[in-house]
Structure formats: structure tokens, C-alpha cells
Design an enzyme around this catalytic site. Structure first.
Site, PDB file in Angstrom:
ATOM      1  N   GLY A 200       0.830  -1.212   0.000  1.00  0.00           N
ATOM      2  CA  GLY A 200       0.000   0.000   0.000  1.00  0.00           C
ATOM      3  C   GLY A 200       0.861   1.258   0.000  1.00  0.00           C
TER       4      GLY A 200
ATOM      5  CG  ASP B 130       4.413 -15.988  -5.070  1.00  0.00           C
ATOM      6  OD1 ASP B 130       5.031 -16.519  -4.134  1.00  0.00           O
ATOM      7  OD2 ASP B 130       3.360 -15.345  -4.909  1.00  0.00           O
TER       8      ASP B 130
ATOM      9  NE  ARG C 186      -1.063 -12.622  -2.509  1.00  0.00           N
ATOM     10  CZ  ARG C 186      -0.090 -11.711  -2.567  1.00  0.00           C
ATOM     11  NH1 ARG C 186       0.390 -11.344  -3.729  1.00  0.00           N
ATOM     12  NH2 ARG C 186       0.384 -11.171  -1.474  1.00  0.00           N
TER      13      ARG C 186
ATOM     14  N   GLY D 175       2.884  -5.582  -8.457  1.00  0.00           N
ATOM     15  CA  GLY D 175       2.257  -4.367  -7.925  1.00  0.00           C
ATOM     16  C   GLY D 175       3.237  -3.196  -7.946  1.00  0.00           C
ATOM     17  CB  THR D 176       6.795  -3.015  -6.891  1.00  0.00           C
ATOM     18  OG1 THR D 176       6.492  -3.589  -5.628  1.00  0.00           O
ATOM     19  CG2 THR D 176       7.871  -1.959  -6.729  1.00  0.00           C
TER      20      THR D 176
HETATM   21  N1  LIG Z   1      -1.934  -1.061  -9.455  1.00  0.00           N
HETATM   22  C1  LIG Z   1      -1.052  -0.388  -8.696  1.00  0.00           C
HETATM   23  N2  LIG Z   1      -0.781   0.911  -8.943  1.00  0.00           N
HETATM   24  C2  LIG Z   1       0.107   1.581  -8.187  1.00  0.00           C
HETATM   25  N3  LIG Z   1       0.783   1.044  -7.149  1.00  0.00           N
HETATM   26  C3  LIG Z   1       0.549  -0.238  -6.850  1.00  0.00           C
HETATM   27  C4  LIG Z   1      -0.373  -1.024  -7.593  1.00  0.00           C
HETATM   28  N4  LIG Z   1      -0.398  -2.266  -7.059  1.00  0.00           N
HETATM   29  C5  LIG Z   1       0.467  -2.252  -6.018  1.00  0.00           C
HETATM   30  N5  LIG Z   1       1.043  -1.048  -5.902  1.00  0.00           N
HETATM   31  C6  LIG Z   1       2.009  -0.636  -4.882  1.00  0.00           C
HETATM   32  O1  LIG Z   1       3.192  -1.410  -5.023  1.00  0.00           O
HETATM   33  C7  LIG Z   1       3.694  -1.770  -3.734  1.00  0.00           C
HETATM   34  C8  LIG Z   1       3.899  -3.247  -3.641  1.00  0.00           C
HETATM   35  O2  LIG Z   1       2.778  -3.952  -4.125  1.00  0.00           O
HETATM   36  P1  LIG Z   1       2.406  -5.418  -3.625  1.00  0.00           P
HETATM   37  O3  LIG Z   1       1.307  -5.918  -4.478  1.00  0.00           O
HETATM   38  O4  LIG Z   1       2.188  -5.375  -2.155  1.00  0.00           O
HETATM   39  O5  LIG Z   1       3.737  -6.252  -3.806  1.00  0.00           O
HETATM   40  P2  LIG Z   1       4.517  -6.717  -5.105  1.00  0.00           P
HETATM   41  O6  LIG Z   1       5.096  -5.529  -5.746  1.00  0.00           O
HETATM   42  O7  LIG Z   1       5.541  -7.618  -4.559  1.00  0.00           O
HETATM   43  O8  LIG Z   1       3.521  -7.399  -5.981  1.00  0.00           O
HETATM   44  C9  LIG Z   1       2.716  -1.247  -2.715  1.00  0.00           C
HETATM   45  O9  LIG Z   1       3.269  -0.105  -2.103  1.00  0.00           O
HETATM   46  C10 LIG Z   1       1.473  -0.933  -3.508  1.00  0.00           C
HETATM   47  O10 LIG Z   1       0.765   0.201  -3.015  1.00  0.00           O
HETATM   48  O1  LIG Z   2       2.301 -11.836   4.462  1.00  0.00           O
HETATM   49  P1  LIG Z   2       2.568 -10.995   3.290  1.00  0.00           P
HETATM   50  O2  LIG Z   2       3.686 -10.053   3.458  1.00  0.00           O
HETATM   51  O3  LIG Z   2       1.343 -10.343   2.744  1.00  0.00           O
HETATM   52  O4  LIG Z   2       3.099 -11.960   2.167  1.00  0.00           O
HETATM   53  C1  LIG Z   2       2.393 -13.041   1.677  1.00  0.00           C
HETATM   54  C2  LIG Z   2       2.521 -13.072   0.180  1.00  0.00           C
HETATM   55  O5  LIG Z   2       3.794 -12.685  -0.259  1.00  0.00           O
HETATM   56  C3  LIG Z   2       4.217 -13.497  -1.318  1.00  0.00           C
HETATM   57  O6  LIG Z   2       5.278 -14.287  -0.861  1.00  0.00           O
HETATM   58  C4  LIG Z   2       4.737 -12.711  -2.469  1.00  0.00           C
HETATM   59  O7  LIG Z   2       3.862 -11.711  -2.804  1.00  0.00           O
HETATM   60  P2  LIG Z   2       4.383 -10.414  -3.561  1.00  0.00           P
HETATM   61  O8  LIG Z   2       5.286 -10.886  -4.665  1.00  0.00           O
HETATM   62  O9  LIG Z   2       3.131  -9.768  -4.078  1.00  0.00           O
HETATM   63  O10 LIG Z   2       5.115  -9.565  -2.603  1.00  0.00           O
HETATM   64  C5  LIG Z   2       3.021 -14.380  -1.653  1.00  0.00           C
HETATM   65  O11 LIG Z   2       3.396 -15.657  -2.041  1.00  0.00           O
HETATM   66  C6  LIG Z   2       2.307 -14.416  -0.351  1.00  0.00           C
HETATM   67  O12 LIG Z   2       0.963 -14.667  -0.521  1.00  0.00           O
HETATM   68 MG   LIG Z   3       2.483  -9.230  -6.251  1.00  0.00          MG
END
Ligand SMILES: Nc1ncnc2c1ncn2[C@@H]1O[C@H](COP(=O)(O)OP(=O)(O)O)[C@@H](O)[C@H]1O
Ligand SMILES: O=P(O)(O)OC[C@H]1O[C@](O)(COP(=O)(O)O)[C@@H](O)[C@@H]1O
Ligand SMILES: [Mg+2]
Length: 557
Positions: free
Chosen positions: A216, A271, A316, A242-243
Site C-alpha cells: 500500500g 512466487d 498466491r 504491484g510495485t
Molecule cells: N496497481 C497499482 N498501482 C500503483 N501502485 C501499486 C499497484 N499495485 C500495487 N502497488 C504498490 O506497489 C507496492 C507493492 O505492491 P504489492 O502488491 O504489495 O507487492 P509486489 O510488488 O511484490 O507485488 C505497494 O506499495 C502498492 O501500493
Molecule cells: O504476508 P505478506 O507479506 O502479505 O506476504 C504473503 C505473500 O507474499 C508473497 O510471498 C509474495 O507476494 P508479492 O510478490 O506480491 O510480494 C506471496 O506468495 C504471499 O501470498
Molecule cells: Mg504481487
């Protein structure tokens, strides 16, 4: 590939009602000021502000060449800042690097996304090859760079941080590097930390991220304000899908404001679910560490009568860790992943298989990816449609649920006395330092990112494609997710190694193939009609026959 070089003005502050003729005029004016030595027969840029922006494709740079060659290029600072000064790359005077002949990457070098082709196949999609260029767009003394880590932990994060700091310093003489603390929100809510080769010297030996991370908190305007206020020129963003979506928004805003700031993404995901790339850093470490849990489950299960060991692994939406850990171990009797739905009761179901294995072998080991069977759990438990701060679905604990269901079915119903041990090593696996091979991989990713940013590329993610380091446009790694293809030979190998039922009917297989084809079509080279619709690009109705051999992902065919 011999015609004269061209580049494109793709800045998002240009007229948002671009028509094809507007695009053509952009093309002809852009061709005069090319910093990027791309030669091609034709360069087409189709810019459809609304649709493309929604897809994160507003900076689409497609270069077409002979025999169906397509380069999906990455943005460059000079696309929106003409007449930027360039400087000789300091590496040419660096005692370590100057000795290597042809150290610099040729500007025309690109890497094919698909390497298994047939005689008459088009050459297909390519990505720009990563590496140092003769000219750089930053004077090292002036550069201020920052690094941020976001999302879940992954082995190797500290190695990437270390190698960005040391690489910038040792290769380019950049010594103003600082860390953004606790992920995206750190840009506007935390102080920064100075990073020097000395301060990061041994961080690669530790798990986690020394910068902290978070989910977030992505606020594009506040983040870019902070980048602008702090006078940052290069932003290195390490994180998952997401990042990278967040990084793309930051890049777009930087471009809209006309800032000379390069944004480079380094893909992180334990993952292994990031599209296009061969494999993510930390994945091998995770698969290796998972062996310890599987071994323990096997020892426990085989030491008692009718012993069952259940191991939950991360994943996930994609079951890569579970699949590879299973294939590597050979002690696993059943592997359950999100991509392959399963059922418990009746003929061909999990209970029947467990009973068979116990009768045959006296014990069994079951590996389950955390995202597997979520629909089944939701059916039997009250569905919890919760999300984390980043909007990721919060999962129900399949390991606990499955263990209880198995105990109820066998022991509690009086059918058969079993002894079940459930092991959840997920966070232990994620928190360890990376193994040697991942350390080397992290180093190369960090170096690729540095070379790209110094050469003025921006809005890109670094990634290994068919064993070569490349620069990939953000939209390509965020629009789809890598998943295990259950109609692929890799999954067949797994089924044959465990002997588990496929839990699939002929209809399921047909549907899986159709979904896989659709996925391939969506992630294909991205040619569009002028109104923004895809033309069927390299779609092949026989695509089932494509070779997805590489690693069993949807992206390789
Ligand atoms: N669609 C998006 N647009 C902008 N920022 C996002 C979006 N999805 C995720 N983020 C931001 O990227 C960061 C990491 O996202 P997250 O989904 O938690 O992990 P990951 O990057 O490992 O998938 C968070 O700070 C989140 O607010
Ligand atoms: O407890 P957290 O920090 O939400 O992480 C759990 C999730 O993180 C992961 O290891 C990796 O997720 P991201 O790549 O989105 O960071 C997933 O496999 C798992 O569901
Ligand atoms: Mg992710």
C-alpha cells in the site's frame, strides 16, 4: 535493419487526441533527433491515449523490421527531453572493464522473446539487450540515485541493493545514493538513509531488506514531488508486479513533468509469477530451502504407520515453488497448485489417492501451494473476501484446512488411523539470504539497471529473457502474470513423478488449453489497429502445439 535511425516522441503531455496523422507527424519530427541508434525499415508508434494509458501502454514504442521482426522498445529520456547532452561512458577508462574487448553493447542488439521457431515463422517480438553503452546521459558527479524496495520479502533483496550501490560507485563513480525507507510511502513519510559501498558491504549475507518494505501507500503525486524536491536523477525500484505498476505510474508522471529522471525497475517475486522473464531472483533459493521442509515432512511421515506430511509453500496465484520443489525432491506424492483445481471426494479425488498411497507405501508427502484450492475452502468456510493494503487477495490457509479435512475423512470418521504432520515453512523460506547463484543473478540485474539508467533509458524493468539480460517496457511485465501451464510438458513431468491424479476431465483440459491460448494472444507482440484494438498478431490457432518447454510458463510460446 539497415535504414536510418529514428526515435519517437512519446511524452504523455502531447496532444491526447492524437490521430494517426498526428502520430505520423510526430514520427517525422522525432526522426531528426534520435539518440537511440535503432535502425529499422519502419517505425510505427500508435498512441491511443485512453486505452493505452489504461493498459499502461501509453509509451508504446514498437519498431518493426524484416521478416516479422518486432522490437518492443523501452522509453528514453530523449523521447521527451530533446537535445540532452551525452558524455563518454567512464567505463572505457576503468581498469577492470576496459580490458574486455567489445565491452559495450551494440545499440542494435535485441533479444528474441521466443527462441523455438519454425522455418517460416516470423522473427517475432524482441527486447532491447541490457548492458553498458558508449555514451551516457548523466555526469557521474551530478547524479543522485535512490533505491526503494516494496511488497513481500524475497531472498536476494539486499544483494540487489548492495550491487546497485557498489555498481554505481565502482563502475560510474556515482557516490550519492540513498535508500528510501519502508517502501513507496517512505518517499513522502520517512527520512532517507545514505548508502555507501562501506555501509552495504555485507548486507547480502542477511535476509530481508535493510531498507524495509511495505504494501500500500503508493501516492504517485507525493512520490514524484519527493523525487523532484530531493533532486533525484535515478530511481531504482525493486518489487513485484504491484510495485512495477506503481513504478510505471511514477515514470509517467516524471515524464509529464519533463524531469530528467530515469526510472528502472528490478523485478522481485518469490512466487516467480512475473511475466516475460525467465526466472525471478530468489526463486532458486526458495526452492532449495523448501527441500528442508519436504525432507522433514518425509522423515515424519515415513516414521509412523500411515503417516502423512503436509507442506505448505508460497504461491498466491502461481504454483512454481511447489512444482519445482516437488520435482527436485522426489519424495512428494502429491503437489497441489492454484492453476490445477482439485477435488476431495469420489473417484479420482484426493481422498481416494491418499488411501491408495497409504495402502501401497505406508506414508505420503503432500505439497500444497498457498493459493491452491481457494474455491474449495470458500465453499466449506464462510468466504472472506479480504485484501491487503496493496489490494492483493488475502488467502484462507489451505494447509490447515486440508490437514483438518484429511484427518476428518480418515481418522475422525473411523475409516483409517492416520498420523498427519503439517509444516508451514513459508516465511522461513522467504526470510533467508540468497544462495550463491541468486547472488550472481542479483548482481547482473543490478548492473543491467545501472547501465540502462546511465544510458538514459527509463520506464523499464530489467529481466532475463532466454538467458540474456534485457530492458522490458513496464506494461509487458504487469499486464499478465506467469502461471504454471497445466497442459504443458513440465506439469506432465510433475504428474509422472508423483503419480498423482490430474484431477482433470477432458473438458477441463480443453478449457485450460483455450485459456492458455487466450493468454498467449494477449501477451503477444502488441500490434494494434488504429482505434486501439488488437489485430490478431502472431496468434496461431494451432498454438497448442507451441513449445512451452522452457519452464512451463505461459510466456515462452
Ligand atoms: N496497481 C497499482 N498501482 C500503483 N501502485 C501499486 C499497484 N499495485 C500495487 N502497488 C504498490 O506497489 C507496492 C507493492 O505492491 P504489492 O502488491 O504489495 O507487492 P509486489 O510488488 O511484490 O507485488 C505497494 O506499495 C502498492 O501500493
Ligand atoms: O504476508 P505478506 O507479506 O502479505 O506476504 C504473503 C505473500 O507474499 C508473497 O510471498 C509474495 O507476494 P508479492 O510478490 O506480491 O510480494 C506471496 O506468495 C504471499 O501470498
Ligand atoms: Mg504481487
Amino acid at each position: 535493419m539497415e535504414s536510418k535511425p529514428k526515435s519517437l516522441d512519446l511524452s504523455s503531455n502531447s496532444n491526447s487526441n492524437s490521430t494517426s496523422s498526428g502520430i505520423l507527424s510526430q514520427l517525422s519530427s522525432a526522426s531528426a533527433r534520435s539518440p537511440v541508434e535503432i535502425s529499422s525499415d519502419r517505425i510505427r508508434t500508435l498512441r491511443f491515449e485512453e486505452k493505452m494509458a489504461a493498459d499502461g501502454r501509453s509509451n508504446l514504442k514498437i519498431v518493426e523490421g524484416d521478416f516479422g521482426y518486432v522490437l518492443e522498445d523501452v522509453p528514453h529520456l530523449s523521447d521527451y527531453l530533446p537535445n540532452l547532452e551525452t558524455y563518454p561512458n567512464p567505463l572505457q577508462n576503468n581498469p577492470s572493464y576496459a580490458v574486455v574487448k567489445q565491452y559495450f553493447v551494440h545499440n542494435d542488439d535485441t533479444v528474441p522473446q521466443k527462441i523455438v521457431i519454425q522455418k517460416n515463422s516470423p522473427r517475432g517480438t524482441h527486447f532491447r539487450r541490457a548492458g553498458p553503452r558508449q555514451k551516457v546521459y548523466f555526469q557521474p558527479d551530478d547524479v543522485q540515485a535512490c533505491i526503494v524496495t516494496c511488497g513481500g520479502l524475497c531472498p536476494g533483496l539486499n544483494t540487489v541493493i548492495r550491487e546497485i550501490v557498489c555498481g554505481l560507485n565502482h563502475m560510474y563513480g556515482v557516490d550519492k545514493v540513498f535508500g528510501i525507507v519502508d517502501g513507496y510511502k517512505g518517499f513522502y513519510a520517512r527520512n532517507t538513509v545514505d548508502l555507501t559501498p562501506k555501509s552495504v558491504d555485507d548486507i547480502h549475507k542477511r535476509g530481508g531488506t535493510v531498507l524495509g518494505t511495505s504494501r500500500g501507500g503508493h501516492d504517485t503525486m507525493k512520490i514524484v514531488d519527493s523525487i523532484q524536491d530531493r533532486g533525484i536523477h535515478q530511481v531504482y525500484i525493486i518489487g513485484g508486479d504491484g510495485t512495477q505498476k506503481g513504478a510505471s505510474l511514477i515514470f509517467e508522471e516524471i515524464q509529464r513533468r519533463g524531469l530528467k529522471v530515469a526510472v528502472a525497475g528490478i523485478p522481485k517475486t518469490i512466487d516467480n509469477d512475473i511475466a516475460v522473464i525467465d526466472k525471478s531472483f530468489g526463486f532458486d533459493t526458495a526452492v532449495g530451502e523448501a527441500q528442508r521442509a519436504i525432507n522433514a515432512a518425509h522423515v515424519e511421515a515415513s516414521s509412523v504407520e500411515n503417516g502423512i506430511g503436509v507442506v505448505k509453500l508460497m504461491g498466491r496465484y502461481s504454483g512454481f515453488i511447489a512444482m519445482y520443489a516437488t520435482l527436485a525432491s522426489r519424495d512428494v506424492d502429491c503437489c497441489l497448485i492454484p492453476e490445477s483445481p482439485f477435488y476431495l471426494e469420489g473417484k479420482g479425488g484426493l481422498y481416494e489417492y491418499i488411501e491408495k498411497r497409504l495402502k501401497e507405501n505406508g506414508h505420503m508427502v503432500l505439497v500444497v501451494a498457498e493459493g491452491a484450492g481457494q474455491e474449495l475452502i470458500a465453499e466449506s468456510l464462510r468466504s472472506m473476501d479480504h485484501q491487503d493494503a496493496s489490494g492483493n487477495k488475502l488467502l484462507l490457509d489451505v494447509g490447515l484446512w486440508l490437514s483438518q479435512k484429511i484427518k476428518d475423512h480418515f481418522t475422525n470418521s473411523g475409516r483409517m488411523q492416520i498420523t498427519l504432520k503439517y509444516i508451514d515453512p513459508t516465511y522461513m523460506i522467504r526470510a533467508i539470504p540468497s544462495i550463491a547463484s541468486d547472488n550472481v543473478y542479483c548482481t547482473l540485474l543490478a548492473h543491467s539497471a545501472i547501465h540502462g539508467a546511465m544510458a538514459g533509458y527509463t520506464g523499464f524493468t530489467v529481466g532475463l529473457v532466454n538467458g540474456r539480460h534485457t530492458y522490458i517496457p513496464f506494461y509487458r511485465v504487469t499486464e499478465t502474470r506467469n502461471k504454471v501451464v497445466i497442459t504443458d510438458r513440465m506439469w506432465a513431468r510433475l504428474l509422472s513423478s508423483t503419480n498423482q491424479p490430474s484431477f482433470l476431465s477432458a473438458k477441463d483440459i480443453e478449457e485450460a488449453k483455450r485459456a492458455e491460448n487466450l493468454q498467449k494472444w494477449r501477451s503477444s507482440s502488441g500490434k494494434f489497429t488504429l482505434d486501439g484494438h488488437h489485430v490478431m498478431p502472431e496468434y496461431d490457432s494451432n498454438a497448442e502445439n507451441c513449445d512451452t518447454e522452457n519452464n512451463g510458463t505461459t510466456q515462452k510460446c
